[in-house]
Motif scaffolding. Sequence first.
Motif, PDB file in Angstrom:
ATOM      1  N   HIS A  68      10.626  37.680 -23.960  1.00  0.00           N
ATOM      2  CA  HIS A  68      12.014  37.825 -23.501  1.00  0.00           C
ATOM      3  C   HIS A  68      12.887  38.469 -24.581  1.00  0.00           C
ATOM      4  CE1 HIS A  68      15.858  36.736 -21.659  1.00  0.00           C
ATOM      5  NE2 HIS A  68      16.201  36.143 -22.782  1.00  0.00           N
ATOM      6  N   ARG A  78      11.947  42.171 -25.323  1.00  0.00           N
ATOM      7  CA  ARG A  78      12.471  43.104 -24.325  1.00  0.00           C
ATOM      8  C   ARG A  78      13.930  43.452 -24.608  1.00  0.00           C
ATOM      9  NH1 ARG A  78       9.468  39.852 -20.713  1.00  0.00           N
ATOM     10  NH2 ARG A  78      11.333  38.642 -20.190  1.00  0.00           N
ATOM     11  N   SER A 114      17.493  32.655 -17.980  1.00  0.00           N
ATOM     12  CA  SER A 114      17.494  32.854 -19.431  1.00  0.00           C
ATOM     13  C   SER A 114      16.134  32.589 -20.062  1.00  0.00           C
ATOM     14  CB  SER A 114      18.547  31.946 -20.084  1.00  0.00           C
ATOM     15  OG  SER A 114      18.229  30.577 -19.876  1.00  0.00           O
ATOM     16  N   ILE A 115      15.110  32.404 -19.225  1.00  0.00           N
ATOM     17  CA  ILE A 115      13.694  32.260 -19.602  1.00  0.00           C
ATOM     18  C   ILE A 115      13.350  30.911 -20.229  1.00  0.00           C
ATOM     19  CG2 ILE A 115      11.761  33.265 -20.902  1.00  0.00           C
ATOM     20  CD1 ILE A 115      12.826  34.924 -18.503  1.00  0.00           C
TER      21      ILE A 115
END
Length: 243
Positions: free
Chosen positions: A106, A109, A136-137
């Motif tokens: 995350h 990226r 928000s992972i």
Amino acid sequence: MPANPTAAMLVIGDEILSGRTRDGNTHYLAGELTAHGITLREARVVSDDREAIIEAVNALRARHDNVFTSGGIGPTHDDITAESIAAAFGVPISIRADAFALLDAHYKRREMEFNEARQRMARIPDGATLIDNPISIAPGFTLGNVHVMAGVPNIFQAMVASVLPTLTGGAPLLSQSLRVDRGEGEIAGPFGALAAEFPDLSMGSYPFVQNGAFGSNLVIRGADAGRISEAMTRLAALFPQAR
């Protein structure tokens, strides 16, 4: 009809108790559980205190089929929910490879540093399963019958959507209401007698004051639509001016 599974909500955070932040997660969860056939029986708010969290979690998970928590799983020093849940269950907590990989990818990226603070969000108690966080992972987790989620409302809601399909529910709770423009002192007797005739239904009175006049919204809840309609017909006959 067997009773629906029960649940409790545990809201964690000094910001709620101080009045700085308004809790909307309990209200949201109650509606979602009602539709899923799980009865929310209890809600608590505790501070960011390890012993308070442990005590509350252990008390609630012993009494209910499911416990939902919100708050305290972020990257800062006062986010102590994960380690407190681990302590409540008596299990270790450490960086989990799958959670770490999700977060690492995350931040890569986004070309952001996956620093030590952010890595804290990959700490998961042993034996827990991850709860998906599409926003928000950073994952929540389920340990036993305790579902640990973020406090940010849109993330909490996304996590609830991930968890609910995995839980056994019962019959969705239905309700009908009748507005009566009389004070509760006038309606209490006949309303109470009607409730006694329908022990399989839940009946509640919710008073209000409007333009200086007293009134009440009378609500009938249950899982059987036919029984609710029967009771509502009787209720309307008791108070013919109601609407």
